[in-house]
Design an enzyme around this catalytic site. Structure first.
Site, PDB file in Angstrom:
ATOM      1  N   LYS A   1       0.837  -1.210   0.000  1.00 27.26           N
ATOM      2  CA  LYS A   1       0.000   0.000   0.000  1.00 27.26           C
ATOM      3  C   LYS A   1       0.867   1.253   0.000  1.00 27.26           C
ATOM      4  O   LYS A   1       0.600   2.210  -0.729  1.00 27.26           O
ATOM      5  CB  LYS A   1      -0.962  -0.025   1.203  1.00 27.26           C
TER       6      LYS A   1
ATOM      7  N   GLN B   1      -4.706  -1.340   9.385  1.00 30.22           N
ATOM      8  CA  GLN B   1      -4.617  -2.676   8.804  1.00 30.22           C
ATOM      9  C   GLN B   1      -5.245  -3.709   9.752  1.00 30.22           C
ATOM     10  O   GLN B   1      -4.948  -3.733  10.940  1.00 30.22           O
ATOM     11  CB  GLN B   1      -3.143  -3.018   8.518  1.00 30.22           C
TER      12      GLN B   1
ATOM     13  N   ASP C   1     -11.049   2.891   3.712  1.00 29.52           N
ATOM     14  CA  ASP C   1     -11.295   1.450   3.605  1.00 29.52           C
ATOM     15  C   ASP C   1     -12.787   1.153   3.373  1.00 29.52           C
ATOM     16  O   ASP C   1     -13.144   0.043   2.984  1.00 29.52           O
ATOM     17  CB  ASP C   1     -10.876   0.749   4.905  1.00 29.52           C
TER      18      ASP C   1
HETATM   19  N1  GUN Z   1      -7.090  -6.804   5.991  1.00 27.75           N
HETATM   20  C1  GUN Z   1      -7.453  -7.575   4.942  1.00 27.75           C
HETATM   21  N2  GUN Z   1      -7.982  -6.805   3.958  1.00 27.75           N
HETATM   22  C2  GUN Z   1      -7.948  -5.531   4.401  1.00 27.75           C
HETATM   23  C3  GUN Z   1      -8.350  -4.289   3.837  1.00 27.75           C
HETATM   24  O1  GUN Z   1      -8.877  -4.184   2.727  1.00 27.75           O
HETATM   25  N3  GUN Z   1      -8.132  -3.192   4.621  1.00 27.75           N
HETATM   26  C4  GUN Z   1      -7.581  -3.276   5.857  1.00 27.75           C
HETATM   27  N4  GUN Z   1      -7.427  -2.146   6.564  1.00 27.75           N
HETATM   28  N5  GUN Z   1      -7.213  -4.407   6.406  1.00 27.75           N
HETATM   29  C5  GUN Z   1      -7.381  -5.526   5.678  1.00 27.75           C
END
Ligand code: GUN
Length: 283
Positions: free
Chosen positions: A52, A96, A119
């Site tokens: 990311k 996350q 998100d």
């Molecule tokens: N963990 C697994 N997929 C995601 C996601 O799309 N965003 C976040 N913040 N955590 C995750």
């Protein structure tokens, strides 16, 4: 022979479009910053977070990394989020998941300001999606819609079957496919005769969380299969929830793992960050 949907190429296309948009925004004096919060050092989360941050760099979005100890308390995390919520420098906040067991995920998600919820997990974002208002959309299902659209796969009138009912993928996916005029069925661990249900799908979205679970006998001839899973197989190779070699022969189009859905999730996160900054500039 089926068409292999190239998520890597489609995500690159989207990121390049965003890169142009960000440089245009920069010219207008608008810069973008995403706060990336990771608690503990789960290896898989570290890989996602690194990817990311790399995407941010590619597009020209700043990222502010917050790497917190596993022992961080709920109160400490909420305090950090509250500071990020009120910071003018920060456009989007990404925490996350998963979080350590002692931290309630729903409480943390709710503490993020909806206008910085890139998100799309906040109840306000989910509610807006459900009633057809604009707002941030969970990145993986939004990315799947883009994969389908940019591969010119028609959704209107199609039988769409989703395996999995998570808040992050299955549920928002069902709303998005409905919004695109699909006829939608969501299956889950209590579904009776899964094979019978999946066999009627024109578009099958698989988020079951079990490596190579979906074999050719679960799919209809000529179906489109989208694989959300990511695992390591017995030879330590990446694989999805779908047994690619077996299913590929029977379908009209399929996403590979890696290089299918995964890169799209990140591209959509970047899109949400750009949107957050744009909306802020209009406030
Ligand atoms: N963990 C697994 N997929 C995601 C996601 O799309 N965003 C976040 N913040 N955590 C995750």
């Amino acid at each position: 022979m089926s068409y292999i949907i190239d998520g890597k190429a489609i995500s690159k296309q989207i990121k390049d479009e965003l890169k142009d948009e960000v440089s245009q925004l920069n010219c207008e004096g608008i810069s973008i910053c995403l706060a990336v919060v990771q608690v503990g050092n789960d290896p898989a989360s570290s890989v996602y977070v690194r990817n990311k941050k790399r995407a941010c760099e590619y597009i020209g979005i700043k990222s502010a990394a917050y790497e917190l100890e596993e022992s961080t308390t709920e109160e400490e995390l909420v305090k950090l989020i509250s500071e990020l919520n009120s910071s003018d420098e920060i456009d989007g906040i990404l925490v996350q998941l998963p979080l350590p067991k002692h931290i309630r995920e729903d409480l943390i998600i709710q503490s993020i300001a909806p206008e910085k919820d890139v998100d799309g997990f906040h109840p306000v974002s989910v509610g807006n999606l459900c009633i057809g208002r604009s707002g941030f959309i969970s990145c993986t299902p939004a990315g799947i819609i883009q994969l389908l659209k940019r591969s010119e796969i028609e959704i209107t009138g199609k039988e769409c079957v989703i395996i999995g009912r998570s808040n992050i993928v299955g549920k928002p996916m069902s709303i998005l496919l409905l919004r695109e005029n699909g006829t939608v069925t969501v299956t889950h661990s209590q579904t009776v005769d899964l094979k019978k249900v999946t066999s009627r799908a024109d578009i099958l979205i698989v988020a079951i969380g079990k490596p190579k679970f979906i074999t050719a006998d679960y799919v209809k001839d000529g179906a489109v299969v989208i694989d959300v899973g990511i695992h390591r197989d017995e030879n330590n190779h990446l694989c999805g929830d779908v047994d690619f070699e077996d299913v590929e022969k029977k379908v009209s189009a399929i996403t590979p793992v890696p290089g299918g859905v995964g890169p799209m999730t990140i591209a959509m996160l970047m899109e949400n960050c750009v949107e957050a900054a744009r909306k802020k500039s209009h406030r």
